[in-house]
Structure formats: structure tokens, C-alpha cells
Design a protein around this motif. Structure first.
Motif, PDB file in Angstrom:
ATOM      1  N   PRO A 264      93.476  14.307  50.601  1.00 30.53           N
ATOM      2  CA  PRO A 264      93.926  15.457  49.791  1.00 30.53           C
ATOM      3  C   PRO A 264      93.257  15.439  48.431  1.00 30.53           C
ATOM      4  CG  PRO A 264      95.667  13.805  50.009  1.00 30.53           C
ATOM      5  CD  PRO A 264      94.570  13.393  50.932  1.00 30.53           C
ATOM      6  N   ILE A 265      93.212  16.599  47.801  1.00 30.25           N
ATOM      7  CA  ILE A 265      92.447  16.745  46.566  1.00 30.25           C
ATOM      8  C   ILE A 265      92.877  15.759  45.495  1.00 30.25           C
ATOM      9  CG2 ILE A 265      93.927  18.591  45.654  1.00 30.25           C
ATOM     10  CD1 ILE A 265      91.342  19.858  44.502  1.00 30.25           C
ATOM     11  N   ASP A 266      94.181  15.453  45.412  1.00 34.91           N
ATOM     12  CA  ASP A 266      94.650  14.559  44.354  1.00 34.91           C
ATOM     13  C   ASP A 266      94.242  13.109  44.595  1.00 34.91           C
ATOM     14  OD1 ASP A 266      96.584  14.806  46.537  1.00 34.91           O
ATOM     15  OD2 ASP A 266      97.850  13.477  45.366  1.00 34.91           O
ATOM     16  N   GLN A 267      93.689  12.798  45.780  1.00 34.88           N
ATOM     17  CA  GLN A 267      93.231  11.446  46.086  1.00 34.88           C
ATOM     18  C   GLN A 267      91.709  11.356  46.178  1.00 34.88           C
ATOM     19  OE1 GLN A 267      95.301   9.699  49.472  1.00 34.88           O
ATOM     20  NE2 GLN A 267      97.214  10.714  48.903  1.00 34.88           N
ATOM     21  N   LYS A 268      91.008  12.446  45.929  1.00 30.27           N
ATOM     22  CA  LYS A 268      89.550  12.423  45.971  1.00 30.27           C
ATOM     23  C   LYS A 268      89.002  11.524  44.861  1.00 30.27           C
ATOM     24  CE  LYS A 268      87.264  16.300  46.324  1.00 30.27           C
ATOM     25  NZ  LYS A 268      86.227  15.961  47.319  1.00 30.27           N
TER      26      LYS A 268
END
Length: 289
Positions: A264-268
Motif C-alpha cells: 500500500p502507498i503508506d508502506q512504499k
């Protein structure tokens, strides 16, 4: 087309992508930006937002939903509004729209600010969060500088000079443009990386752990130089299309996905965040010496 000019530089920026199209050094009579030959590489200096590099499956995963996202994001293809303009200063703005929300479901204003001062051109990326939640994003630059600077030089006369003498280790990209997990040492001569026609045969050199926050393009035959300062950008890409007469110096706040499972974007990796009602800014500069 918007033009900024002083005694040292004449700079042009087009509304599509708020992209630099010219950095002309007036005392030397030299155009320093690659002129986007469509048969080689049809860009000058694209601005990368809201992602840098490629996303697995060309998708962003946000709040459990997938959204289509092309390599390097949509900003470079989108027309910006010129919201401020003087002889030496211009602000280009991109506002959230139905088109952007389909790929990036946030309320935002993305601004690119160009400022001329003497032989320096500063570029500031500003992300204004107009949403009721925090926004995750990446942003980066991709300017291509014409090499050689003049007809008497060859490409191989040039080198990249780092402000620190340090080991260079590039993070390798797969054929699809994702990080493979492998790294490779890049030979240098002190703080100098020689340009060759085959240096980028395996795609961009991507440095994630540099101490250097300044690099210059220099020639062994003259003292003219282009220097990029990027104190707020921890990642740096250096790239050219093999055989082409340019080199890109790319300060990044973000990077491509790694091969494997989509995150997910917050873990990129290297993702940036701006909370609701807040403003994010990061600046780099180009100096013609």
C-alpha cells in the motif's frame, strides 16, 4: 511558454507538466538542456508526481483499493496553470480534478516554483493538502542536460563530480523497471564518475545512501560546469539513453517499487507524507558556472 531571464540565464517553462524546456547560459551562448529529440528521448526535464518510477502492475494501492498509475505519475502529462509570473519568478499549479482523483484520490494542489537568482535556478516542489486526511506521495525531478557542452568536446570528455569522495553502489532495476534487490559497485576516480556511452546499458544508476548532496557535470577540457544541489533529496538517479548526448541528474523523494508483492502507498519505500491542512516543500537548484 513562460520565460524567466536575468544577466546570466534565460529559462523557458511550458505549461504541460510545468516542464523546463530551456536553460540558456547567456555569457557562454550555451543551451544546457537537452532539446527533446523525439527520435531519441522526447522530454526535457519532466516533473515526477505523485510517484517516482514504476508501480507494480501500474497500480497504486490506497486504502485497500487499486488505482491506475503510470510510470513517474501523471503530472508530466498534465497542463498546469501559471498562477504567478515575473521576470525571474514563476509558479505553476495543478489542482485535484476528476481525472487526478481516479488515480490519486486526494484533494491537493501541486505547485512547482521556479526562481532565478544570478547563475542559479531554484526549483521548489510544494504539495498543499486540501483533504480531510493525510496524503502520501512521491516527488522528483528528471532534468536532462545536453552533453557535450560544445562541438569541440566529446561525451567521453565529461564526468560527474560528487561533492564527497565515497563508494558508489547502484541499486539494480529489472527489465520491467522495478528494483531487483541486487546492487552493483560503480567504479570511480576519487569523486569523479566518467561518462561513457555504455554507462547506462543496464538502466539508471540509482543511489540511495549517498553522503553527497551536490553533483556537477564537468569536462576535462574546459572549466564550464553544471551543478545540481539537492540538500533535501536523499535519493539520486543518474541516467541517459545509451548513446544519446545528454545525462539526467535526478533528485528524488521516492522511488520505484521492488519486485514482489504490491505494498500500500503508506508502506512504499521513501514515501512522503503531508498531514491535513499542511504544506510540504522541497527545493533543489541548478547552477551554471
Amino acid at each position: 511558454m513562460t520565460t524567466l531571464e536575468n544577466d546570466y540565464l534565460r529559462v523557458s517553462v511550458r505549461s504541460k507538466g510545468a516542464e523546463l524546456t530551456s536553460i540558456f547560459h547567456k555569457p557562454g551562448g550555451i543551451e544546457h538542456l537537452w532539446q527533446a529529440d523525439p527520435n531519441v528521448w522526447p522530454w526535457h526535464a519532466p516533473n515526477l508526481f505523485p510517484v517516482v518510477g514504476g508501480c507494480l502492475n501500474n497500480q497504486l494501492l490506497i486504502d485497500g483499493k487499486t488505482h491506475p498509475m503510470e510510470r513517474h505519475g501523471f503530472a508530466r502529462h498534465t497542463t498546469f496553470e501559471t498562477t504567478e509570473s515575473t521576470t525571474t519568478h514563476a509558479v505553476f499549479s495543478l489542482h485535484a480534478s476528476d481525472t487526478t482523483r481516479a488515480a490519486f484520490p486526494y484533494e491537493f494542489t501541486f505547485q512547482i516554483i521556479y526562481e532565478l537568482e544570478g547563475p542559479h535556478l531554484s526549483i521548489t516542489y510544494r504539495v498543499v493538502n486540501n483533504d480531510e486526511q493525510g496524503i502520501f506521495f512521491s516527488v522528483g525531478a528528471h532534468p536532462a542536460f545536453a552533453v557535450p557542452f560544445n562541438a569541440d568536446d566529446t561525451y567521453e570528455d565529461y564526468y560527474i563530480e560528487f561533492d564527497q569522495a565515497e563508494p558508489l553502489e547502484t541499486h539494480m532495476l529489472s527489465s520491467a523497471g522495478y528494483f531487483s534487490g541486487q546492487t552493483k559497485a560503480i567504479p570511480t576516480e576519487g569523486n569523479k564518475l566518467r561518462l561513457t556511452r555504455h554507462l547506462f546499458d543496464q538502466d539508471a544508476l540509482v543511489f540511495k545512501d549517498l553522503v553527497s548532496r551536490r553533483v556537477s557535470i564537468r569536462s576535462a577540457k574546459n572549466s564550464h560546469a553544471v551543478t545540481v544541489d539537492y540538500p533535501e533529496f536523499p535519493y539520486l538517479g543518474i541516467w541517459a539513453k545509451p548513446g544519446a548526448s545528454f545525462v539526467c541528474i535526478e533528485p528524488w523523494l521516492g522511488c520505484a517499487d521492488s519486485e514482489g508483492e504490491q505494498k500500500p502507498i503508506d508502506q512504499k519505500e521513501a514515501i512522503q507524507y503531508v498531514k491535513e491542512g499542511d504544506v510540504f516543500e522541497a527545493t533543489f537548484s541548478i547552477k551554471i558556472e
